[in-house]
Design a protein around this motif. Structure first.
Motif: not given
Ligand SMILES: Cc1cc2nc3c(=O)[nH]c(=O)nc-3n(C[C@H](O)[C@H](O)[C@H](O)COP(=O)(O)OP(=O)(O)OC[C@H]3O[C@@H](n4cnc5c(N)ncnc54)[C@H](O)[C@@H]3O)c2cc1C
Length: 431
Positions: A228-233, A235-248, A259-264
């Protein structure tokens, strides 16, 4: 249906997925590495099996035994009675030192005994509470134990002055004997085994990877190599290194809080300020495959003296079939501040230290080296930690993110705790 995503396939994430499935909730598990297990992975090379760092299974709960049976590995694990020691002043005495000074030089034994008695007598006159780990050690164990073991060992492990540490973490990890036990220990009369790690389980064949693999085999495959490269609280989405967006709809986070804080991407400013206050140390573990029989019988040794770069040396082949015939393994652990680069010449200094301690005959006997960096490895419990962690926990909870496990909750805990952190978060999510 709600989409539940778990980040990290260490024991916490695996256990969360396992228990969610039992509660009829499926989850997607995303893992950055190529194998599940997190800190409890094993690599194999040249006939040696090396855990990332020594991982022994200490179980206190009956449910843990049940879990091992459910995943079919109880009989693949062997039970051991701890053989641990402290290497100090040219001697090795059994762990814990508090009740085992009898093998140490007389001067050290005297310092420890006298200091303990003085602390014991002083306790009756004092009603002040220790304000930090250093004061706690001095008031509980006295000056001798503090000077010869607790201060140098913890300074080396945490790369921090013990006066900066709090006492929140000591709980079950530091045995607290009474005066009679300490006197018995100075005479070699103390026989009981104490502490949370008095016994442990370990795979009969191979390394600790067995546990993670067995849990992972009970639900649909973990998505490996999926960082997981970044988290968007919002939008409730995680963006993977591949660019794929994973909603939750619900997210379980087991990666380190720092690390979590740095990627949010949209962490509130108060959360970012809190994350800047989190402190930890990293561990460099040198796994050595060595020719010849093991140098000693212990499973591991604590090494408090400052002149040795490592704080602990394990001999994993003393409890597992992890080396080819005629060889043994050593696991040499060195702490450094989180984020710091390994000092040049560290490996050579470690080999010299092992030879001085009689744990290695000749550097030429080392046939394989596997160097591992765990960062973060040990959270530093300082005065800033409680508020920083609760600020972050609240910020993530408000966005539907549950923090679970040793590093996401920024705490000190074991594999068994990870299994139950995963179970707890699963039950909470499943309502
Ligand atoms: C030196 C050392 C020795 C230890 N020895 C013992 C022992 O003998 N016995 C014992 O019981 N416990 C021991 N422990 C504690 C034990 O390792 C932990 O309690 C347990 O492994 C925690 O598991 P976890 O799942 O919470 O974290 P982890 O195992 O760290 O799992 C987190 C997972 O998240 C993944 N991840 C991180 N970032 C991302 C991302 N951006 N995208 C996707 N995935 C990501 C990681 O790759 C990892 O697999 C030891 C710990 C250390 C540091």
């Amino acid at each position: 249906m709600r989409r539940v995503v778990i980040i990290g396939a260490g024991l916490t994430g695996l256990s969360a997925a396992y228990h969610l499935r039992q509660l009829r909730v499926e989850a997607d598990v995303l893992e950055r590495e190529t194998r599940p297990g997190g800190a409890c992975r094993t690599t194999s090379r040249n006939g040696f099996h090396f855990d990332l760092t020594g991982h022994l299974l200490h179980l206190a709960r009956p449910e843990s035994q049940k879990l091992l049976r459910e995943i079919g590995i109880r009989n693949a694990l062997r039970s051991h009675r701890r053989r641990a020691g402290i290497a100090l002043a040219g001697c090795v005495t059994p762990y814990p030192i508090q009740i085992n000074t009898y093998r140490l030089p007389r001067e050290i034994r005297r310092d420890c005994l006298l200091g303990f008695i003085e602390a014991h007598l002083g306790k009756a006159d004092s009603d002040t509470q220790p304000r930090n780990f250093l004061e706690w050690v001095l008031s509980r164990f006295g000056d001798g134990f503090a000077r010869h073991f607790f201060i140098p060992y913890n300074r080396k492990l945490y790369c921090t002055d013990p006066a900066e540490l709090t006492t929140e973490w000591v709980g079950r990890y530091v045995p607290r004997p009474d005066l009679a036990d300490v006197v018995d220990g100075s005479l070699g009369l103390y026989r009981k085994r104490v502490g949370y790690n008095a016994t442990f389980l370990y795979p009969r064949e191979g390394g600790i990877q067995l546990l993670a693999d067995a849990i992972a085999a009970t639900f649909p495959p973990v998505r490996l190599s999926c960082a997981v490269r970044s988290l968007h609280l919002g939008a409730k989405e995680a963006v993977l290194e591949s660019g794929e967006v994973v909603p939750w709809d619900a997210l379980v986070m087991t990666a380190p809080l720092s690390h979590l804080a740095a990627m949010t991407a949209d962490l509130p400013a108060a959360g970012r300020a809190a994350a800047a206050r989190l402190r930890a140390v990293a561990v460099v573990n040198l796994n050595l495959g060595v020719r010849g029989p093991a140098p000693r019988r212990e499973h591991w040794l604590y090494v408090p003296e400052e002149r040795f770069p490592f704080y602990r040396v394990g001999i994993p082949s003393n409890h597992g079939a992890v080396a080819p015939p005629g060889c043994h393994t050593l696991s040499v652990e060195v702490s450094l501040p989180a984020g710091a680069a390994t000092a040049s010449g560290l490996r050579e200094r470690c080999l010299e230290g092992l030879m001085e301690l009689g744990l290695l005959r000749d550097a030429a006997d080392v046939v394989t080296v596997d160097e591992v960096h765990l960062d973060p490895a040990y959270v530093i419990f300082d005065a800033a930690r409680p508020e920083a962690v609760s600020t972050l926990r609240d910020a993530y909870r408000a966005a539907g993110v549950a923090l679970a496990g040793r590093w996401a909750e920024w705490k000190y805990s074991t594999m068994e705790d990870a299994l139950w952190d995963g179970a707890t978060v699963a039950r909470r999510l499943a309502g």
